[in-house]
Design a protein around this motif. Sequence first.
Motif, PDB file in Angstrom:
ATOM      1  N   ILE A   1     -19.259  19.614 -53.186  1.00 49.69           N
ATOM      2  CA  ILE A   1     -20.514  19.797 -52.448  1.00 49.69           C
ATOM      3  C   ILE A   1     -20.259  19.812 -50.945  1.00 49.69           C
ATOM      4  CG2 ILE A   1     -21.121  17.341 -52.384  1.00 49.69           C
ATOM      5  CD1 ILE A   1     -23.647  20.157 -52.887  1.00 49.69           C
TER       6      ILE A   1
ATOM      7  N   TRP B   1     -26.331  23.854 -56.580  1.00 49.91           N
ATOM      8  CA  TRP B   1     -24.966  23.471 -56.935  1.00 49.91           C
ATOM      9  C   TRP B   1     -24.945  22.115 -57.622  1.00 49.91           C
ATOM     10  CZ3 TRP B   1     -21.537  19.565 -56.287  1.00 49.91           C
ATOM     11  CH2 TRP B   1     -20.200  19.826 -56.599  1.00 49.91           C
ATOM     12  N   GLU B   2     -25.705  21.160 -57.074  1.00 49.41           N
ATOM     13  CA  GLU B   2     -25.740  19.807 -57.687  1.00 49.41           C
ATOM     14  C   GLU B   2     -26.338  19.833 -59.090  1.00 49.41           C
ATOM     15  OE1 GLU B   2     -27.765  17.245 -54.912  1.00 49.41           O
ATOM     16  OE2 GLU B   2     -25.936  16.928 -53.743  1.00 49.41           O
TER      17      GLU B   2
ATOM     18  N   ASN C   1     -23.672  21.344 -61.369  1.00 50.72           N
ATOM     19  CA  ASN C   1     -22.420  20.582 -61.485  1.00 50.72           C
ATOM     20  C   ASN C   1     -22.645  19.084 -61.727  1.00 50.72           C
ATOM     21  OD1 ASN C   1     -20.342  22.670 -60.944  1.00 50.72           O
ATOM     22  ND2 ASN C   1     -21.582  22.890 -59.121  1.00 50.72           N
TER      23      ASN C   1
END
Length: 142
Positions: free
Chosen positions: A47, A137-138, A141
């Motif tokens: 991140i 993204w978080e 992932n």
Amino acid sequence: MQMEWLSTAIDFGVIGVLATLSVIVVAVAFERHFAYRAIDIATFTSIKALELELTKRLIVIASVASNAPYIGLLGTVLGIMLTFYNLGLDASADAGKIMAGLALALKATAIGLIVALLAVVSYNILLRRTKVLMLKWEIANG
């Protein structure tokens, strides 16, 4: 007139700097917009690496937003100084001449505020887009 250079410096110097800064803000905003559209968040393993990529050059826009009003204010102060100097040279100056000089001096502040508003809006839009991409993204992932 001995202080004619100051009037030129205000018009072409201060306002020229502000115009250049506005072009830079627009260019960086477009570059970031297209970079955000082209970025594949799945290729980032961290991140922090994603955040570094997304926040590139945002400092330029933030710096312009912070400093453009001050540059405009500098132009206004110089313009007011010029008006008072000319008033001192011509004791018979009427109120119309004085008001016209002061009104022209304020144009630098107005332009500085316009540039700052453009930069703040651009920065906020890009920062929001950065946060959305980082959240995506978080989510992907964990």
